[in-house]
Write a protein that holds these residues in place. Structure first.
Motif, PDB file in Angstrom:
ATOM      1  N   LYS A  28       3.672   3.238 -14.517  1.00 51.47           N
ATOM      2  CA  LYS A  28       5.062   2.759 -14.455  1.00 51.47           C
ATOM      3  C   LYS A  28       5.203   1.648 -13.427  1.00 51.47           C
ATOM      4  CE  LYS A  28       7.582   6.930 -15.670  1.00 51.47           C
ATOM      5  NZ  LYS A  28       8.332   8.030 -15.094  1.00 51.47           N
ATOM      6  N   LEU A  29       6.260   0.871 -13.595  1.00 48.14           N
ATOM      7  CA  LEU A  29       6.586  -0.186 -12.634  1.00 48.14           C
ATOM      8  C   LEU A  29       7.653   0.355 -11.679  1.00 48.14           C
ATOM      9  CD1 LEU A  29       6.068  -3.310 -12.156  1.00 48.14           C
ATOM     10  CD2 LEU A  29       8.264  -3.634 -13.287  1.00 48.14           C
ATOM     11  N   TRP A  30       7.357   0.266 -10.363  1.00 42.13           N
ATOM     12  CA  TRP A  30       8.246   0.889  -9.377  1.00 42.13           C
ATOM     13  C   TRP A  30       8.972  -0.113  -8.495  1.00 42.13           C
ATOM     14  CZ3 TRP A  30       9.031   6.044  -9.665  1.00 42.13           C
ATOM     15  CH2 TRP A  30       8.115   6.768 -10.445  1.00 42.13           C
ATOM     16  N   THR A  73       0.811  -1.230   0.000  1.00 41.75           N
ATOM     17  CA  THR A  73       0.000   0.000   0.000  1.00 41.75           C
ATOM     18  C   THR A  73       0.840   1.274   0.000  1.00 41.75           C
ATOM     19  OG1 THR A  73      -0.135  -0.128   2.389  1.00 41.75           O
ATOM     20  CG2 THR A  73      -1.967  -1.069   1.136  1.00 41.75           C
ATOM     21  N   TRP A  74       2.144   1.172   0.112  1.00 42.16           N
ATOM     22  CA  TRP A  74       2.961   2.402   0.135  1.00 42.16           C
ATOM     23  C   TRP A  74       3.706   2.654  -1.170  1.00 42.16           C
ATOM     24  CZ3 TRP A  74       6.082   0.022   4.679  1.00 42.16           C
ATOM     25  CH2 TRP A  74       5.219  -0.244   5.753  1.00 42.16           C
ATOM     26  N   THR A  75       3.625   1.704  -2.094  1.00 41.70           N
ATOM     27  CA  THR A  75       4.405   1.866  -3.326  1.00 41.70           C
ATOM     28  C   THR A  75       4.022   3.173  -4.028  1.00 41.70           C
ATOM     29  OG1 THR A  75       4.394  -0.538  -3.471  1.00 41.70           O
ATOM     30  CG2 THR A  75       5.150   0.647  -5.410  1.00 41.70           C
ATOM     31  N   ALA A  76       2.716   3.430  -4.128  1.00 42.39           N
ATOM     32  CA  ALA A  76       2.258   4.654  -4.802  1.00 42.39           C
ATOM     33  C   ALA A  76       2.758   5.890  -4.068  1.00 42.39           C
ATOM     34  CB  ALA A  76       0.727   4.663  -4.870  1.00 42.39           C
ATOM     35  N   GLU A  77       2.715   5.840  -2.748  1.00 44.64           N
ATOM     36  CA  GLU A  77       3.140   7.001  -1.949  1.00 44.64           C
ATOM     37  C   GLU A  77       4.622   7.303  -2.160  1.00 44.64           C
ATOM     38  OE1 GLU A  77       2.636   6.306   2.259  1.00 44.64           O
ATOM     39  OE2 GLU A  77       2.899   8.443   2.739  1.00 44.64           O
ATOM     40  N   PHE A  78       5.458   6.287  -2.118  1.00 48.68           N
ATOM     41  CA  PHE A  78       6.891   6.494  -2.284  1.00 48.68           C
ATOM     42  C   PHE A  78       7.220   6.907  -3.719  1.00 48.68           C
ATOM     43  CE2 PHE A  78       9.471   5.200   1.476  1.00 48.68           C
ATOM     44  CZ  PHE A  78       8.413   5.049   2.365  1.00 48.68           C
ATOM     45  N   ALA A  79       6.474   6.361  -4.680  1.00 49.70           N
ATOM     46  CA  ALA A  79       6.710   6.740  -6.078  1.00 49.70           C
ATOM     47  C   ALA A  79       6.328   8.197  -6.292  1.00 49.70           C
ATOM     48  CB  ALA A  79       5.894   5.830  -6.995  1.00 49.70           C
ATOM     49  N   ASP A  80       5.154   8.559  -5.795  1.00 49.85           N
ATOM     50  CA  ASP A  80       4.640   9.909  -5.976  1.00 49.85           C
ATOM     51  C   ASP A  80       5.560  10.959  -5.329  1.00 49.85           C
ATOM     52  OD1 ASP A  80       2.187  11.288  -7.007  1.00 49.85           O
ATOM     53  OD2 ASP A  80       2.197  12.065  -4.942  1.00 49.85           O
ATOM     54  N   ALA A  81       6.129  10.585  -4.192  1.00 47.57           N
ATOM     55  CA  ALA A  81       6.990  11.531  -3.473  1.00 47.57           C
ATOM     56  C   ALA A  81       8.403  11.574  -4.056  1.00 47.57           C
ATOM     57  CB  ALA A  81       7.050  11.138  -1.996  1.00 47.57           C
ATOM     58  N   GLY A  82       8.685  10.705  -5.017  1.00 45.23           N
ATOM     59  CA  GLY A  82      10.030  10.705  -5.624  1.00 45.23           C
ATOM     60  C   GLY A  82      11.072  10.009  -4.779  1.00 45.23           C
ATOM     61  N   TYR A  83      10.643   9.109  -3.886  1.00 48.50           N
ATOM     62  CA  TYR A  83      11.610   8.422  -3.027  1.00 48.50           C
ATOM     63  C   TYR A  83      12.147   7.141  -3.651  1.00 48.50           C
ATOM     64  CZ  TYR A  83       9.715  11.481   0.612  1.00 48.50           C
ATOM     65  OH  TYR A  83       9.308  12.557   1.333  1.00 48.50           O
ATOM     66  N   THR A 137       0.449  -4.444  -7.753  1.00 49.17           N
ATOM     67  CA  THR A 137       0.677  -3.511  -6.641  1.00 49.17           C
ATOM     68  C   THR A 137       1.999  -2.756  -6.798  1.00 49.17           C
ATOM     69  OG1 THR A 137       1.854  -5.080  -5.212  1.00 49.17           O
ATOM     70  CG2 THR A 137      -0.560  -5.064  -5.051  1.00 49.17           C
ATOM     71  N   CYS A 138       2.820  -3.192  -7.744  1.00 47.59           N
ATOM     72  CA  CYS A 138       4.112  -2.518  -7.983  1.00 47.59           C
ATOM     73  C   CYS A 138       3.958  -1.404  -9.011  1.00 47.59           C
ATOM     74  CB  CYS A 138       5.136  -3.526  -8.505  1.00 47.59           C
ATOM     75  SG  CYS A 138       5.520  -4.833  -7.354  1.00 47.59           S
ATOM     76  N   ARG A 139       2.783  -1.264  -9.593  1.00 47.92           N
ATOM     77  CA  ARG A 139       2.572  -0.262 -10.638  1.00 47.92           C
ATOM     78  C   ARG A 139       1.882   0.949 -10.062  1.00 47.92           C
ATOM     79  NH1 ARG A 139       1.327  -4.528 -14.240  1.00 47.92           N
ATOM     80  NH2 ARG A 139       3.151  -4.793 -15.582  1.00 47.92           N
TER      81      ARG A 139
END
Ligand code: GLC
Length: 429
Positions: free
Chosen positions: A150-152, A113-123, A144-146
């Protein structure tokens, strides 16, 4: 088909399977490194640091895999920095480390559930999808990795809520949540309340969100639909029915349990049911230290309402070892590593081949149960402000379960606002 297991009959077989034979020698391939074009040339300018939640696998299999990596890559050694067992505490610590900008983390092991948050924040850095043979992964965990096209990350282990039940007290697991409720009532009456209800995760953290979503789903309700829109207002009746049932079946007083304490309660024989993640199957069957025997089976949650969990490995934005970090992630998510995590550690693999292998299926009777639960697992919203949404939701759930407070009239607006990142009203903080 349900796994059938008597606690005193099988540990030897499992032990023998793990230690004597080793993991089933059926997966002959190790994934070819594709994320890095020249895997022989990785940066050798220091350790690759993986920030991760607690390793719940039996025998610390994540560390075992890192040990294997280190033997193969003495110039690009990896080290796991392990955080709390509780999801919310892990997230706070990981965010703090990411925000510090110190660049001392190379790989994050993120809850789905945090993948989107970390991706969005540029982390974290996105991965080049064209370089990954993706069809080997289960589609749910990979999704859940997308985020945002994009794939994060790549999925390290998957998870799904399962129903553990006392097979000495029940012949068959309940097929519906209504049956489950009836079983609890009957058992309470029969045992003079000695064997209480459904030991779920009811403490105020992500576990409660998951447990509430499952109970609501079991009543035919939804909080968020498949496209990520909040739909709780359209499902008020089912939402109330599901939460009402959760209040009734929870052990008396709705104790603040987490994954570990619910396992202890179940293991002590004081609960007819336990809702927990698959890794607890292995814990309960093999790690029996100090535990009185409890006879149990495992089944999918009634109505296949289990929520999808798991952890994803992502390359930190600030790493100066991106090639080594990517190669390490590929190693940890390879077929062979996934097989070890599952067979030795009990963590559900993210690679299809582990489940379809005939040797694995024969050796581990509960694989079809796990497979079915995973097939139906319900994802949580993949949105950057998921954590705020979860906080607002479970504060309403907590009030409902513990103070008998009805859901707030404006819960729909509160949840929509939370997903957009709006601050919750002060009273809900
Ligand atoms: C497990 C799941 C994770 C979930 C957490 C809640 O770690 O894998 O997805 O958020 O439990 O406690």
């Amino acid at each position: 088909m349900m796994a059938r297991f008597r606690h005193w009959e099988r540990p030897l077989a499992w032990w023998a399977a793990g230690i004597v034979v080793g993991v089933a020698a059926v997966l002959l391939t190790t994934a070819v490194t594709a994320l890095v074009d020249d895997p022989g040339r990785l940066e050798d300018n220091g350790e690759i640091v993986i920030l991760s939640g607690r390793d719940d696998s039996l025998g610390g299999q994540r560390q075992e895999l890192v040990n294997q990596w280190n033997e193969l890559h003495p110039d690009s050694r990896a080290r796991i920095v392990e955080l709390s067992a509780l999801a919310d505490a892990q997230r706070s610590e990981m965010l703090a480390r990411a925000q510090s900008g110190r660049g001392d983390i190379d790989v994050y092991n993120l809850d789905v559930t945090w993948t989107a948050e970390f991706a969005d924040a540029g982390y974290i850095q996105s991965l080049d999808e064209s370089r990954i043979p993706e069809d080997g992964f289960l589609s749910g965990p990979l999704a859940t990795c997308r985020y945002n096209g994009k794939l994060w990350a790549l999925p390290f282990n998957t998870d799904v809520g399962l129903l553990y039940y006392r097979s000495d007290l029940l012949d068959l697991p309940p097929q519906t949540w209504k049956d489950l409720e009836d079983d609890v009532a009957e058992q309470r009456a029969r045992s003079g309340n000695d064997v209480d209800g459904y030991a779920g995760q009811f403490a105020d953290y992500e576990g409660l969100t998951v447990n509430a979503l499952e109970a609501i789903g079991g009543a035919g309700g939804s909080v968020v639909d498949e496209s990520g829109d909040v739909v709780i207002d359209d499902h008020r009746v089912a939402v109330t029915e599901g939460l009402d049932r959760l209040r009734k079946i929870a052990p008396t007083g709705v104790p603040a349990l987490d994954e570990d304490s619910s396992t202890q309660l179940f293991r002590s024989g004081k609960a007819l049911f336990m809702r927990n993640w698959p890794v607890k199957f292995k814990t309960l069957t093999e790690d029996l230290e100090g535990a009185p025997p409890v006879t149990f089976d495992v089944a999918p949650l009634p109505s296949d309402s289990g929520v999808l969990g798991g952890q994803n490995l992502a390359v930190a934005a600030g790493t100066d070892r991106p090639r080594a970090a990517r190669a390490l992630i590929e190693f940890l998510t390879s077929e062979r590593s996934q097989q070890i995590l599952f067979e030795r550690g009990g963590l559900p693999a993210t690679r299809k081949v582990v489940y379809s292998d005939p040797v694995v299926r024969e050796r581990y009777e509960y694989v079809p149960t796990l497979e079915r639960a995973l097939e139906h697992a319900k994802p949580r919203p993949a949105q950057p402000h998921y954590a705020r949404f979860s906080q607002v939701f479970r504060s309403a759930v907590d009030g409902f379960l513990r103070q008998s407070a009805p859901l707030p009239d404006d819960i729909q607006d509160q949840l929509v606002g939370a997903l957009k990142g709006r601050l919750a009203p002060a009273s809900d903080d």
